[in-house]
Design a protein around this motif. Sequence first.
Motif, short mmCIF file in Angstrom:
data_model
loop_
_atom_site.label_atom_id
_atom_site.label_comp_id
_atom_site.label_asym_id
_atom_site.label_seq_id
_atom_site.Cartn_x
_atom_site.Cartn_y
_atom_site.Cartn_z
N GLY A 276 -2.92 20.87 62.58
CA GLY A 276 -2.60 19.90 61.55
C GLY A 276 -3.56 18.75 61.57
O GLY A 276 -4.55 18.77 62.30
N SER A 277 -3.29 17.76 60.72
CA SER A 277 -4.09 16.52 60.54
C SER A 277 -5.22 16.69 59.55
O SER A 277 -5.76 15.70 59.05
N ALA A 278 -5.63 17.92 59.31
CA ALA A 278 -6.72 18.21 58.37
C ALA A 278 -6.55 19.67 57.95
O ALA A 278 -5.89 20.44 58.66
N LEU A 297 0.06 28.22 63.61
CA LEU A 297 1.11 27.67 62.74
C LEU A 297 0.60 26.34 62.18
O LEU A 297 0.37 25.38 62.94
N GLU A 298 0.38 26.30 60.87
CA GLU A 298 -0.13 25.05 60.26
C GLU A 298 1.02 24.25 59.68
O GLU A 298 1.91 24.79 59.03
N ARG A 299 0.96 22.95 59.94
CA ARG A 299 1.99 22.04 59.41
C ARG A 299 1.30 20.85 58.79
O ARG A 299 0.08 20.64 58.97
N TYR A 300 2.06 20.03 58.04
CA TYR A 300 1.47 18.91 57.30
C TYR A 300 2.27 17.64 57.53
O TYR A 300 3.49 17.63 57.46
N GLY A 301 1.54 16.57 57.83
CA GLY A 301 2.23 15.30 58.04
C GLY A 301 1.36 14.13 57.69
O GLY A 301 0.23 14.28 57.20
N MET A 302 1.88 12.96 57.95
CA MET A 302 1.17 11.70 57.70
C MET A 302 1.68 10.67 58.68
O MET A 302 2.81 10.75 59.16
N THR A 303 0.88 9.64 58.89
CA THR A 303 1.31 8.54 59.74
C THR A 303 2.63 7.94 59.24
O THR A 303 3.52 7.62 60.02
N GLU A 304 2.73 7.79 57.92
CA GLU A 304 3.91 7.12 57.35
C GLU A 304 5.17 7.98 57.39
O GLU A 304 6.27 7.48 57.20
N GLY A 380 -0.10 10.67 48.17
CA GLY A 380 -1.52 10.60 47.80
C GLY A 380 -2.21 11.95 47.96
O GLY A 380 -3.38 12.09 47.65
N ASP A 381 -1.47 12.94 48.45
CA ASP A 381 -2.03 14.29 48.53
C ASP A 381 -1.64 15.06 47.28
O ASP A 381 -0.54 14.86 46.73
N LEU A 382 -2.54 15.94 46.84
CA LEU A 382 -2.25 16.77 45.67
C LEU A 382 -1.86 18.16 46.14
O LEU A 382 -2.51 18.73 47.02
N ASN A 397 -5.47 12.58 46.06
CA ASN A 397 -5.58 11.60 44.98
C ASN A 397 -6.05 10.26 45.55
O ASN A 397 -6.03 9.26 44.88
N LYS A 398 -6.40 10.26 46.83
CA LYS A 398 -6.83 9.02 47.50
C LYS A 398 -8.25 9.27 47.99
O LYS A 398 -8.60 10.40 48.34
N ASP A 399 -9.03 8.22 48.00
CA ASP A 399 -10.42 8.35 48.44
C ASP A 399 -10.44 8.31 49.96
O ASP A 399 -10.48 7.23 50.56
N TYR A 406 -9.72 12.56 62.20
CA TYR A 406 -9.63 11.11 62.04
C TYR A 406 -9.79 10.76 60.56
O TYR A 406 -10.72 11.25 59.91
N ASN A 407 -8.94 9.86 60.09
CA ASN A 407 -9.03 9.44 58.69
C ASN A 407 -10.02 8.30 58.53
O ASN A 407 -10.01 7.35 59.31
N ILE A 408 -10.82 8.41 57.49
CA ILE A 408 -11.82 7.38 57.23
C ILE A 408 -11.72 7.02 55.76
O ILE A 408 -11.81 7.91 54.89
P1 AMP Z 1 -3.02 10.08 58.55
O1 AMP Z 1 -3.41 8.98 57.66
O2 AMP Z 1 -3.76 10.15 59.82
O3 AMP Z 1 -1.59 10.05 58.68
O4 AMP Z 1 -3.41 11.44 57.81
C1 AMP Z 1 -2.56 12.02 56.88
C2 AMP Z 1 -3.34 12.89 55.94
O5 AMP Z 1 -3.91 14.00 56.66
C3 AMP Z 1 -2.45 13.53 54.91
O6 AMP Z 1 -2.15 12.65 53.85
C4 AMP Z 1 -3.28 14.72 54.50
O7 AMP Z 1 -4.27 14.34 53.55
C5 AMP Z 1 -3.97 15.11 55.81
N1 AMP Z 1 -3.33 16.27 56.46
C6 AMP Z 1 -2.46 16.30 57.49
N2 AMP Z 1 -2.13 17.58 57.80
C7 AMP Z 1 -2.81 18.37 56.94
C8 AMP Z 1 -2.91 19.77 56.75
N3 AMP Z 1 -2.27 20.64 57.52
N4 AMP Z 1 -3.70 20.21 55.74
C9 AMP Z 1 -4.38 19.36 54.96
N5 AMP Z 1 -4.34 18.02 55.10
C10 AMP Z 1 -3.56 17.53 56.08
#
Ligand code: AMP
Length: 504
Positions: A276-278, A297-304, A380-382, A397-399, A406-408
């Motif tokens: 995850g994370s990318a 196993l891929e999962r999706y999350g965010m800091t918030e 902000g994700d599509l 949808n976010k730059d 790591y998010n930049i």
């Molecule tokens: P962060 O700001 O570190 O919380 O990063 C969150 C962002 O990471 C999300 O809004 C997504 O854009 C991206 N992200 C996290 N997991 C995935 C994933 N499995 N596939 C694609 N993007 C992801």
Amino acid sequence: MANPLYDRLFGAHAGKSTPFLILPDGSTLTHADFIGRAAQIAHVLTELGLEPGDRLAAQVDKSPEALAVYAACAQAGVVFLPLNTGYTVDELTYFIDNSGARLVVCDGSKLDGLRPVAEKLGAMIETLNADGSGSLMDKAAGQPLTFDTVARSGDDLAAFLYTSGTTGRSKGAMLTQDNLLSNSETLAELWQFTDRDVLLHALPIFHTHGLFVATNITLFAGGALIFLPKFDAAEIIRLMPRATSMMGVPTFYTRLLDDPAFTKELAQGMRLFVSGSAPLLAETHIRFEERTGHRILERYGMTETNMNTSNPYDGERRAGTVGFPLPGVELKITGSEGETLPQGEVGLIEVRGPNVFKGYWQMPEKTREELREDGFFITGDLGMIDADGYVHIVGRNKDLIISGGYNIYPKEIELVLDDQPGVMESAVIGVPHADFGETVLGLIVPEPGATPDLDAIAAVAAEKLARFKHPRKLVVIDALPRNTMGKVQKNILRDDYKDTFAPA
Ligand code: AMP
Ligand code: MCA
């Protein structure tokens, strides 16, 4: 419970001689050892005068003691604010100031740079080095091994994690005890974590993935972590036979696949690999299964929000998707007016649930922009939901650039570049990179007649910004493409420069 997060993750293991942290040299810290150390630190925090709700900002290398600071904060009711070890003094000044941290804990090598900042902002400062030495642990030595846990409710704040924004100004995401605990419980159950699990832990512990996903879940289940200071493919390969599970960003998996010593036999005792994370390329997913017989196993999350979706543990893990919304998490795809779109259509991903944060610290207007009154958070994700219910992330949808997990936020870098002599304007974009997934490219438009000194500009960026944000290349161009509204068309730039780091 008096303090749900502490009691459930840490207190539940008090006195147990079961392994918790297995270190690279083979030595082990039991749950009891770890909890005792955390209690000693909690005493120090209290003696320094920290009160429940105060913030502790920590920029420290990964070590058992660094993790014990997190546990100590939970026990003393202090809000834990971990910071990327790559941040420069400039970047740290903002976080300390914005959070109003009462105590800063830093590596001894950073003390000279940070002491004046802390003094100016009215924060105390202590040191904690990678080997566990430093003034914080000097003060902790000899303190009692138990501490009266401070009562907290599930709605109280447990942590702040800063996340950058499109304006270039970072926002402190306020996470409550319930946010963290509900997610740990859901994921531990879904991914079938037990006290027999041994998780290979090579992620940093200053972000959601390494701290709240990998560590909290293992603590919840009573398992152990093989606790590595950082990712090193050779170390992972050496230690994998002792592990049952691993969590990582896609770069971990591509680097392992690049190593011929990573074999099916090595992964035999493993039951779970999580990514995850990318975005994990479908190609990596397929190559990994071919090599090891395991489906990542891929999962999706965010800091918030902590984690929002996951591929199934038992059902089909589908490459290129992030699976289903977690139990208790609602997810919908919305259009530009906030209306819910039908299945199959692409729109903004919105989520609601006990995992969703409380808002941005002292930024009510930012909070209102992203967190709707009805509790849905606009990620902000599509994405889109396919006919079988799997969620696909199709863009942003976010730059935002994600490099090695790591998010930049380009804006932050553009603000630095725009300030340099001879630069009229700049655009920072993410371009494909074999190792990091994406990497940073800076495009510079000179002032008329000027020839910007790219080396000098790179040197300033290096001083102001953490290493992972540095443009890997700066290119001078005549003009930025703009649409009729005057907005820079980064999609055109991304397309023009997509092969900049392509393998020859
Ligand atoms: P962060 O700001 O570190 O919380 O990063 C969150 C962002 O990471 C999300 O809004 C997504 O854009 C991206 N992200 C996290 N997991 C995935 C994933 N499995 N596939 C694609 N993007 C992801
Ligand atoms: C290190 N460098 C990087 C990165 N990491 N540059 C760009 N992007 C990076 N991610 C710098 C190093 O300082 C070094 O600089 C050079 O690049 C090459 O370093 P290298 O040795 O190859 O890197 P590394 O130290 O091995 O680190 C790469 C890494 C690491 C293992 C991929 O970045 C990492 O552990 N990433 C995980 C990040 C993470 O935990 N993300 C989760 C966020 P020089 O050449 O000057 O020496 S939480 C999240 O996103 C959400 C909530 C979620 O869903 O999980």
